[in-house]
Design a protein around this motif. Structure first.
Motif, PDB file in Angstrom:
ATOM      1  N   GLU A  33     -10.718  -4.466  -3.681  1.00  0.00           N
ATOM      2  CA  GLU A  33      -9.407  -4.416  -3.031  1.00  0.00           C
ATOM      3  C   GLU A  33      -9.031  -5.749  -2.399  1.00  0.00           C
ATOM      4  OE1 GLU A  33      -7.519  -2.504   1.036  1.00  0.00           O
ATOM      5  OE2 GLU A  33      -9.348  -1.648   0.201  1.00  0.00           O
ATOM      6  N   MET A  34      -9.995  -6.423  -1.802  1.00  0.00           N
ATOM      7  CA  MET A  34      -9.707  -7.667  -1.096  1.00  0.00           C
ATOM      8  C   MET A  34      -9.216  -8.762  -2.034  1.00  0.00           C
ATOM      9  SD  MET A  34      -9.901  -7.134   2.039  1.00  0.00           S
ATOM     10  CE  MET A  34      -9.818  -8.825   2.638  1.00  0.00           C
ATOM     11  N   THR A  35      -9.552  -8.670  -3.302  1.00  0.00           N
ATOM     12  CA  THR A  35      -9.069  -9.659  -4.258  1.00  0.00           C
ATOM     13  C   THR A  35      -7.594  -9.445  -4.577  1.00  0.00           C
ATOM     14  OG1 THR A  35      -9.629  -8.343  -6.226  1.00  0.00           O
ATOM     15  CG2 THR A  35     -11.359  -9.757  -5.313  1.00  0.00           C
ATOM     16  N   MET A  36      -7.049  -8.287  -4.196  1.00  0.00           N
ATOM     17  CA  MET A  36      -5.660  -7.960  -4.503  1.00  0.00           C
ATOM     18  C   MET A  36      -4.800  -7.760  -3.252  1.00  0.00           C
ATOM     19  SD  MET A  36      -6.197  -5.217  -7.629  1.00  0.00           S
ATOM     20  CE  MET A  36      -7.253  -4.125  -6.669  1.00  0.00           C
ATOM     21  N   ARG A  37      -5.420  -7.756  -2.073  1.00  0.00           N
ATOM     22  CA  ARG A  37      -4.671  -7.457  -0.847  1.00  0.00           C
ATOM     23  C   ARG A  37      -3.616  -8.520  -0.575  1.00  0.00           C
ATOM     24  NH1 ARG A  37      -7.755  -5.773   4.579  1.00  0.00           N
ATOM     25  NH2 ARG A  37      -7.828  -3.817   3.380  1.00  0.00           N
ATOM     26  N   PRO A  38      -2.355  -8.145  -0.408  1.00  0.00           N
ATOM     27  CA  PRO A  38      -1.298  -9.114  -0.117  1.00  0.00           C
ATOM     28  C   PRO A  38      -1.480  -9.749   1.266  1.00  0.00           C
ATOM     29  CG  PRO A  38      -0.386  -7.030  -0.912  1.00  0.00           C
ATOM     30  CD  PRO A  38      -1.824  -6.789  -0.598  1.00  0.00           C
ATOM     31  N   TRP A  39      -1.080 -11.002   1.399  1.00  0.00           N
ATOM     32  CA  TRP A  39      -1.219 -11.673   2.687  1.00  0.00           C
ATOM     33  C   TRP A  39      -0.357 -11.000   3.752  1.00  0.00           C
ATOM     34  CZ3 TRP A  39       2.927 -13.694   5.265  1.00  0.00           C
ATOM     35  CH2 TRP A  39       4.094 -13.970   4.537  1.00  0.00           C
ATOM     36  N   GLN A  40       0.739 -10.360   3.315  1.00  0.00           N
ATOM     37  CA  GLN A  40       1.595  -9.679   4.282  1.00  0.00           C
ATOM     38  C   GLN A  40       0.861  -8.524   4.963  1.00  0.00           C
ATOM     39  OE1 GLN A  40       2.373 -10.381   1.126  1.00  0.00           O
ATOM     40  NE2 GLN A  40       4.505 -11.034   0.888  1.00  0.00           N
ATOM     41  N   ALA A  41      -0.041  -7.874   4.217  1.00  0.00           N
ATOM     42  CA  ALA A  41      -0.839  -6.803   4.808  1.00  0.00           C
ATOM     43  C   ALA A  41      -1.843  -7.367   5.803  1.00  0.00           C
ATOM     44  CB  ALA A  41      -1.555  -6.016   3.714  1.00  0.00           C
ATOM     45  N   GLU A  42      -2.398  -8.540   5.487  1.00  0.00           N
ATOM     46  CA  GLU A  42      -3.352  -9.187   6.380  1.00  0.00           C
ATOM     47  C   GLU A  42      -2.704  -9.528   7.724  1.00  0.00           C
ATOM     48  OE1 GLU A  42      -6.440  -9.679   6.363  1.00  0.00           O
ATOM     49  OE2 GLU A  42      -7.149  -9.585   4.287  1.00  0.00           O
ATOM     50  N   VAL A  43      -1.408  -9.854   7.701  1.00  0.00           N
ATOM     51  CA  VAL A  43      -0.700 -10.175   8.941  1.00  0.00           C
ATOM     52  C   VAL A  43      -0.795  -9.013   9.921  1.00  0.00           C
ATOM     53  CG1 VAL A  43       1.588 -10.571   9.947  1.00  0.00           C
ATOM     54  CG2 VAL A  43       0.888 -11.837   7.916  1.00  0.00           C
ATOM     55  N   CYS A  82     -11.010  12.553   8.948  1.00  0.00           N
ATOM     56  CA  CYS A  82     -11.399  11.293   9.573  1.00  0.00           C
ATOM     57  C   CYS A  82     -10.571  10.153   8.993  1.00  0.00           C
ATOM     58  CB  CYS A  82     -12.897  11.029   9.411  1.00  0.00           C
ATOM     59  SG  CYS A  82     -13.447  10.819   7.704  1.00  0.00           S
ATOM     60  N   PHE A  83     -10.423   9.089   9.782  1.00  0.00           N
ATOM     61  CA  PHE A  83      -9.560   7.965   9.422  1.00  0.00           C
ATOM     62  C   PHE A  83     -10.349   6.652   9.502  1.00  0.00           C
ATOM     63  CE2 PHE A  83      -7.102  11.354  11.352  1.00  0.00           C
ATOM     64  CZ  PHE A  83      -6.041  11.536  10.462  1.00  0.00           C
ATOM     65  N   PRO A  84     -11.207   6.403   8.512  1.00  0.00           N
ATOM     66  CA  PRO A  84     -12.038   5.194   8.558  1.00  0.00           C
ATOM     67  C   PRO A  84     -11.218   3.908   8.496  1.00  0.00           C
ATOM     68  CG  PRO A  84     -12.881   6.773   6.961  1.00  0.00           C
ATOM     69  CD  PRO A  84     -11.514   7.231   7.338  1.00  0.00           C
ATOM     70  N   PRO A  85     -11.684   2.854   9.178  1.00  0.00           N
ATOM     71  CA  PRO A  85     -11.087   1.524   9.024  1.00  0.00           C
ATOM     72  C   PRO A  85     -11.615   0.874   7.755  1.00  0.00           C
ATOM     73  CG  PRO A  85     -12.929   1.420  10.532  1.00  0.00           C
ATOM     74  CD  PRO A  85     -12.790   2.870  10.141  1.00  0.00           C
ATOM     75  N   ASP A  86     -11.319  -0.401   7.556  1.00  0.00           N
ATOM     76  CA  ASP A  86     -11.897  -1.125   6.414  1.00  0.00           C
ATOM     77  C   ASP A  86     -13.407  -0.940   6.414  1.00  0.00           C
ATOM     78  OD1 ASP A  86      -9.642  -2.100   5.217  1.00  0.00           O
ATOM     79  OD2 ASP A  86      -9.708  -4.059   6.181  1.00  0.00           O
ATOM     80  N   THR A  87     -13.945  -0.575   5.257  1.00  0.00           N
ATOM     81  CA  THR A  87     -15.379  -0.290   5.144  1.00  0.00           C
ATOM     82  C   THR A  87     -15.956  -1.103   3.989  1.00  0.00           C
ATOM     83  OG1 THR A  87     -14.934   1.963   5.904  1.00  0.00           O
ATOM     84  CG2 THR A  87     -17.093   1.533   4.929  1.00  0.00           C
ATOM     85  N   LEU A  88     -17.093  -1.696   4.219  1.00  0.00           N
ATOM     86  CA  LEU A  88     -17.713  -2.571   3.231  1.00  0.00           C
ATOM     87  C   LEU A  88     -18.302  -1.731   2.104  1.00  0.00           C
ATOM     88  CD1 LEU A  88     -18.192  -5.561   2.717  1.00  0.00           C
ATOM     89  CD2 LEU A  88     -20.396  -5.358   3.888  1.00  0.00           C
ATOM     90  N   THR A  89     -17.535  -1.591   1.038  1.00  0.00           N
ATOM     91  CA  THR A  89     -17.927  -0.815  -0.138  1.00  0.00           C
ATOM     92  C   THR A  89     -17.560  -1.616  -1.385  1.00  0.00           C
ATOM     93  OG1 THR A  89     -15.782   0.277  -0.369  1.00  0.00           O
ATOM     94  CG2 THR A  89     -17.387   1.330   1.099  1.00  0.00           C
ATOM     95  N   PRO A  90     -18.063  -1.229  -2.549  1.00  0.00           N
ATOM     96  CA  PRO A  90     -17.643  -1.911  -3.780  1.00  0.00           C
ATOM     97  C   PRO A  90     -16.130  -1.875  -3.979  1.00  0.00           C
ATOM     98  CG  PRO A  90     -19.601  -0.602  -4.190  1.00  0.00           C
ATOM     99  CD  PRO A  90     -19.151  -0.263  -2.795  1.00  0.00           C
ATOM    100  N   GLN A  91     -15.509  -0.769  -3.617  1.00  0.00           N
ATOM    101  CA  GLN A  91     -14.061  -0.663  -3.776  1.00  0.00           C
ATOM    102  C   GLN A  91     -13.337  -1.624  -2.827  1.00  0.00           C
ATOM    103  OE1 GLN A  91     -11.431   2.891  -4.912  1.00  0.00           O
ATOM    104  NE2 GLN A  91     -11.673   3.124  -2.708  1.00  0.00           N
ATOM    105  N   TYR A  92     -13.857  -1.767  -1.609  1.00  0.00           N
ATOM    106  CA  TYR A  92     -13.250  -2.699  -0.649  1.00  0.00           C
ATOM    107  C   TYR A  92     -13.328  -4.130  -1.165  1.00  0.00           C
ATOM    108  CZ  TYR A  92     -12.959  -5.703   3.485  1.00  0.00           C
ATOM    109  OH  TYR A  92     -12.635  -6.712   4.362  1.00  0.00           O
ATOM    110  N   GLN A  93     -14.448  -4.488  -1.748  1.00  0.00           N
ATOM    111  CA  GLN A  93     -14.600  -5.849  -2.271  1.00  0.00           C
ATOM    112  C   GLN A  93     -13.595  -6.115  -3.390  1.00  0.00           C
ATOM    113  OE1 GLN A  93     -18.773  -5.610  -3.245  1.00  0.00           O
ATOM    114  NE2 GLN A  93     -19.413  -6.481  -1.289  1.00  0.00           N
ATOM    115  N   TYR A 104       0.820  -1.213   0.000  1.00  0.00           N
ATOM    116  CA  TYR A 104       0.000   0.000   0.000  1.00  0.00           C
ATOM    117  C   TYR A 104       0.856   1.266   0.000  1.00  0.00           C
ATOM    118  CZ  TYR A 104      -4.170  -2.796   0.970  1.00  0.00           C
ATOM    119  OH  TYR A 104      -5.215  -3.693   0.886  1.00  0.00           O
ATOM    120  N   ALA A 105       2.016   1.202  -0.647  1.00  0.00           N
ATOM    121  CA  ALA A 105       2.909   2.362  -0.634  1.00  0.00           C
ATOM    122  C   ALA A 105       2.225   3.614  -1.176  1.00  0.00           C
ATOM    123  CB  ALA A 105       4.171   2.062  -1.441  1.00  0.00           C
TER     124      ALA A 105
END
Length: 287
Positions: A192-202, A179-190, A148-149
């Motif tokens: 994004e999750m298909t591309m999120r690296p596992w290292q970020a999930e850690v 404001c600093f929202p956390p992960d939010t259930l939006t079309p963009q989030y869905q 997420y650089a």
């Protein structure tokens, strides 16, 4: 009251627009995709309780186009009382794998797009001696994340931008908030999750995302209470105020978990190859 929302065709922006419409306010939406914008306008009108709704398609990264769009919104609904600068994009990928164009687009949309939106309403608000600008950043502004650089850079830059404009706005009657929202259930989030690296999930964990409606309600409540910053969760608040103390420990923990994750991934891969070899008749080493 007239509320202008950039990025108003979906996600947090649309949820904020609908919530203000339900309060009977005049709402204007700005977004790039004309088709999605038309659908969003219909939803806002359906939610409206006596206010008016308007939409105008524009790319926030192009300051002249956005300035024209804001003028069109103000012609339709009156001067802007509240700006919600919500337009943003994210495309996670390792820095050395992310195309330069994709990196630049995130910086341009998330940072320059927000600055363009604020610039389009600032002079009018200053002349009237009142107005509110809400900058929608992200929890990713508070800590660096693998893959997420571009996004972290753009969203953390918004923090500096908002604080600087807050300082300049003292005595003008303009309130600048972020404001600093956390992960939010939006079309963009869905997406994004298909591309999120596992290292970020850690580092981020598998926390259930907030709904866009819940985020919208917190944003509006923060505006009503003249809050300069909204952090949403205890962990994000801790990062915001205790980051210098927390991040070194978090970094050490992350490196440990990352090494462990690599070992586990290698072990799983070896197991899969071993089973594949046995089932296909390929010679495998005797253990």
């Amino acid at each position: 009251m007239h509320v202008i929302v950039t990025g108003g065709s979906s996600g947090i922006g649309l949820a904020v627009a609908k919530a203000y419409a339900a309060r009977g306010e005049r709402v204007s939406l700005i977004a790039r995709d004309a088709e999605r914008l038309d659908q969003a306008l219909r939803e806002v009108k359906a939610a409206s309780k006596g206010g008016s709704a308007f939409a105008f398609s524009a790319d926030v990264s192009k300051h002249e186009d956005l300035a024209f769009a804001v003028k069109a919104c103000e012609t339709a609904n009156g001067h802007c009382d509240v700006l919600i600068a919500s337009a943003g994009i994210v495309e996670p990928a390792a820095f050395d794998a992310l195309p330069a164009a994709a990196f630049d687009q995130q910086i341009t949309t998330n940072l320059l797009g927000t600055a363009n939106a604020a610039r389009a309403v600032y002079h009018s608000m200053k002349a009237r001696g009142q107005g509110t600008i809400m900058v929608v950043s992200s929890g990713a502004a508070l800590i660096g994340l693998h893959g997420y650089a571009a996004y972290c850079a753009s969203k953390s830059a918004l923090k500096g931008f908002a604080e600087a404009v807050q300082a300049e706005a003292v005595g003008t009657g303009i309130r600048v908030s972020i404001c600093f929202p956390p992960d939010t259930l939006t079309p963009q989030y869905q997406r994004e999750m298909t591309m999120r690296p596992w290292q970020a999930e850690v580092l981020m964990g598998k926390v259930k995302p907030w709904t866009a409606e819940a985020i919208a309600q917190r944003i509006i409540a923060g505006i009503d209470r003249n809050r300069s910053k909204i952090h949403f969760t205890p962990s994000l608040m801790a990062l915001a105020y205790l980051g210098p103390f927390i991040k070194p420990l978090l970094s050490r923990w992350y490196r440990y978990r990352l090494k462990r994750g690599v070992r586990e991934t290698h072990a799983r891969s070896s197991t899969v190859h071993l089973k594949t070899g046995i089932s296909s008749g390929i010679d495998t080493p005797k253990l």
